[in-house]
Write an enzyme that holds these catalytic residues in place. Structure first.
Site, short mmCIF file in Angstrom:
data_model
loop_
_atom_site.label_atom_id
_atom_site.label_comp_id
_atom_site.label_asym_id
_atom_site.label_seq_id
_atom_site.Cartn_x
_atom_site.Cartn_y
_atom_site.Cartn_z
N LYS A 1 58.61 79.01 55.77
CA LYS A 1 57.30 77.64 56.98
C LYS A 1 56.67 78.80 57.90
O LYS A 1 56.56 79.99 57.55
CB LYS A 1 58.00 77.60 57.84
CG LYS A 1 57.57 76.18 59.20
CD LYS A 1 57.93 74.57 57.27
CE LYS A 1 57.27 73.22 58.46
NZ LYS A 1 57.45 71.98 57.81
P1 NAD Z 1 50.21 65.59 62.86
O1 NAD Z 1 49.60 66.78 63.73
O2 NAD Z 1 49.15 65.22 61.85
O3 NAD Z 1 51.13 64.98 63.22
C1 NAD Z 1 51.69 64.54 65.00
C2 NAD Z 1 51.76 63.26 66.12
O4 NAD Z 1 52.30 63.44 66.53
C3 NAD Z 1 50.61 63.13 66.52
O5 NAD Z 1 50.20 61.58 66.56
C4 NAD Z 1 50.37 63.78 68.04
O6 NAD Z 1 50.10 63.20 69.17
C5 NAD Z 1 52.59 63.04 68.01
N1 NAD Z 1 52.83 63.75 68.91
C6 NAD Z 1 52.46 65.14 69.22
N2 NAD Z 1 53.88 65.27 70.42
C7 NAD Z 1 54.20 64.12 70.63
C8 NAD Z 1 55.04 63.46 72.12
N3 NAD Z 1 56.04 64.51 72.88
N4 NAD Z 1 55.29 62.71 71.88
C9 NAD Z 1 54.57 61.41 70.93
N5 NAD Z 1 54.54 62.01 69.77
C10 NAD Z 1 53.76 62.69 69.86
O7 NAD Z 1 51.59 66.08 62.39
P2 NAD Z 1 52.21 65.14 61.19
O8 NAD Z 1 52.12 66.63 59.87
O9 NAD Z 1 52.84 63.95 60.46
O10 NAD Z 1 54.11 65.67 61.29
C11 NAD Z 1 54.45 64.93 62.10
C12 NAD Z 1 56.20 65.10 61.46
O11 NAD Z 1 55.82 65.28 60.47
C13 NAD Z 1 56.39 67.30 62.43
O12 NAD Z 1 57.61 67.31 62.49
C14 NAD Z 1 56.36 67.85 60.85
O13 NAD Z 1 57.18 68.81 60.67
C15 NAD Z 1 56.87 66.66 59.90
N6 NAD Z 1 56.35 66.67 58.24
C16 NAD Z 1 54.89 66.14 58.04
C17 NAD Z 1 54.71 67.03 56.75
C18 NAD Z 1 53.02 66.76 56.46
O14 NAD Z 1 52.80 66.28 55.18
N7 NAD Z 1 52.66 66.09 57.32
C19 NAD Z 1 55.93 67.11 55.51
C20 NAD Z 1 56.99 66.72 55.91
C21 NAD Z 1 57.59 66.95 57.00
#
Ligand code: NAD
Length: 457
Positions: A140
């Protein structure tokens, strides 16, 4: 591991001292952000690892190898920003375990990024790639900047500078980054381009790239699609009909918005959604596509018109069938777990649930499909993208989605069979399978010639 340390702290304090402050006057910015648990991500991941390692009777010395990182790189990223000042950011790349293949894991741009968090997420990737059975280790990375408060050119400058400083430990056969919170296909394009300046055009060095730059069809939707595959499988297990099922989604970025839109295509009714700016609810159902369009235009979730504004705590307490946390780690903790009123949680985010909260949810009879299997869809299609790049060949979107669905459903069945056999949660079963697969690879490579570990000669 201190389950008790769940004093909430605010999430996005916005006072990291880096980058210009957000001067946006919009009402939504005044909404209180949801609160995260004080327990760290590393403590959360190590707690599950320890539970599974205890059950597998892994000796302490072998455990020490598996629970610590192989390599941790921390670099300084000084960047001149539009305020005329030089701001110093910290960049991290942690390679946790490479027994099963090249290191693989996302890069996060968020003000809360620190070594502890990146270390935890790298370890989680080791177990996740093993459970999904894709030929990778776990890694990561991240930079503690806030892209929401930076201009596009500033984010590009930081991304390129980060790549320049970590390129030596990356490469298609060494370590392959991908997007995570605060990064996207454009960020991956900059990273690929910067790596290419030093090594020649190398698309397989990062995944999650734009389609025009050898990205894979289906990658952008992959994590959300995988979450929905897991939702379909888990719903069968708890006797939940998806048509009309009420779904609540915390976080409406890549993972949350795709999960919401694809769940709606199966007939689910998305009744409440949040982002960092606040939360909304409409029991008649929100339109996830319209909401996605709005967010893509840069408008926050609470600006959606046909819904009631609710607090982040009310969002979690909304009576529903399925809750999909898809924001940050530690959002479901001891102080709010009891208020959760759903049948099933499918963890789109990494480490959204603290161990104390997990125990409360188990007592309440809530089924949890854990992050370590539920959000593997992203890395699975990253694997497809990498495989396509190495062959300079492209698969159709249908082929990508079919193969993704097959891998996710196989993983679900393998883990749920094991959970039933061992009478443990899906989480402990998942970690047990992950640990066994990593140990087997380590043993076959000759890293461990230990007769005390499962499968030992
Ligand atoms: P992103 O940046 O596209 O979206 C994150 C979202 O969470 C946004 O809408 C943001 O406004 C919201 N957010 C942030 N703080 C918040 C809070 N306090 N309360 C409510 N909402 C809040 O990120 P993403 O890629 O969608 O990732 C989201 C999660 O999924 C993370 O934990 C990431 O590690 C995990 N993840 C992502 C992927 C991927 O392929 N993108 C894969 C596996 C896991």
């Amino acid at each position: 591991m201190s389950d008790e340390t769940t004093t909430p702290r605010t999430d996005t304090a916005g006072s990291d001292g880096h980058g210009p402050r957000d001067q946006s006057p919009r009402e939504a910015n005044r909404a209180q952000a949801a609160q995260r648990a004080e327990v760290s991500n590393f403590e959360i991941v190590n707690h599950w690892f320890t539970l599974a390692a205890d059950r597998l009777e892994i000796p302490e010395d072998v455990r020490a190898v598996l629970s610590s990182s192989y390599r941790e790189v921390q670099v300084q990223i000084p960047a001149s920003l539009s305020d005329g000042q030089i701001h110093v950011f910290s960049g991290y790349r942690v390679q946790h375990n490479g027994a099963r293949g090249p290191y693989k894991g996302g890069i996060r741009f968020h003000p809360d990024v620190d070594l502890d968090e990146v270390r935890a997420l790298a370890s989680l990737m080791t177990w996740k790639t093993a459970i999904a059975d894709v030929p990778y280790g776990g890694a990561k990375g991240g930079v503690n900047c806030d892209p929401k408060k930076l201009e596009r050119g500033e984010v590009e400058k930081i991304a390129r500078s980060f790549m320049d400083k970590i390129e030596k430990v990356l490469g298609p056969t060494r370590d392959i980054p991908a997007p995570d919170v605060g990064t996207n296909a454009q960020t991956m394009a900059w990273l690929m381009d910067e790596y290419g300046k030093l090594h020649g055009h190398t698309p397989a060095v990062v995944t999650g790239k734009p389609i025009a730059l050898e990205g894979s069809y289906g990658r952008e939707a992959a994590t959300g699609r995988g979450v929905v595959c897991m939702l379909e499988e888990a719903a069968k297990g708890v006797g939940l009909k998806l048509k009309g099922a009420r779904v609540v989604v915390q976080g409406y970025g890549n993972v949350g918005s795709w999960a919401a839109r694809l769940a709606a295509q199966l007939g689910c009714k998305v009744i409440a959604v949040s982002d960092a700016d606040g939360a909304i609810r409409n029991d008649e159902g929100l339109d996830p596509d319209r909401l996605h369009e709005q967010v893509s235009e840069g408008r926050a979730v609470p600006e959606y018109e046909d819904a009631e504004r609710i607090s982040p705590d009310e969002l979690l307490a909304t009576e529903c069938d399925v809750l999909i946390p898809a924001a940050l780690g530690g959002m479901i903790h001891e102080a709010n777990a009891d208020s959760i009123d759903c049948k099933l949680i499918v963890e789109g985010a990494n480490s959204p649930t603290t161990p104390a909260a997990d125990a409360i949810l188990a007592d309440k009879g809530v089924s949890v499909v854990p992050d370590v299997m539920a959000n593997a869809g992203g890395v699975v299609v990253s694997y497809f993208e990498w495989a396509q790049n190495l062959q300079h060949f492209r698969w159709s979107e249908e082929e990508v989605n079919d193969r993704l669905s097959s891998i996710m459903r196989t993983a679900f069945r393998t883990v749920s069979d094991r959970a039933e056999e061992d009478d443990v949660s899906l989480r402990v079963a998942g970690y047990s399978i992950g640990i066994e697969r990593v140990l087997e690879a380590a043993r076959l490579r000759g890293y461990l010639t230990d007769t005390r570990v499962p499968g030992g000669d």
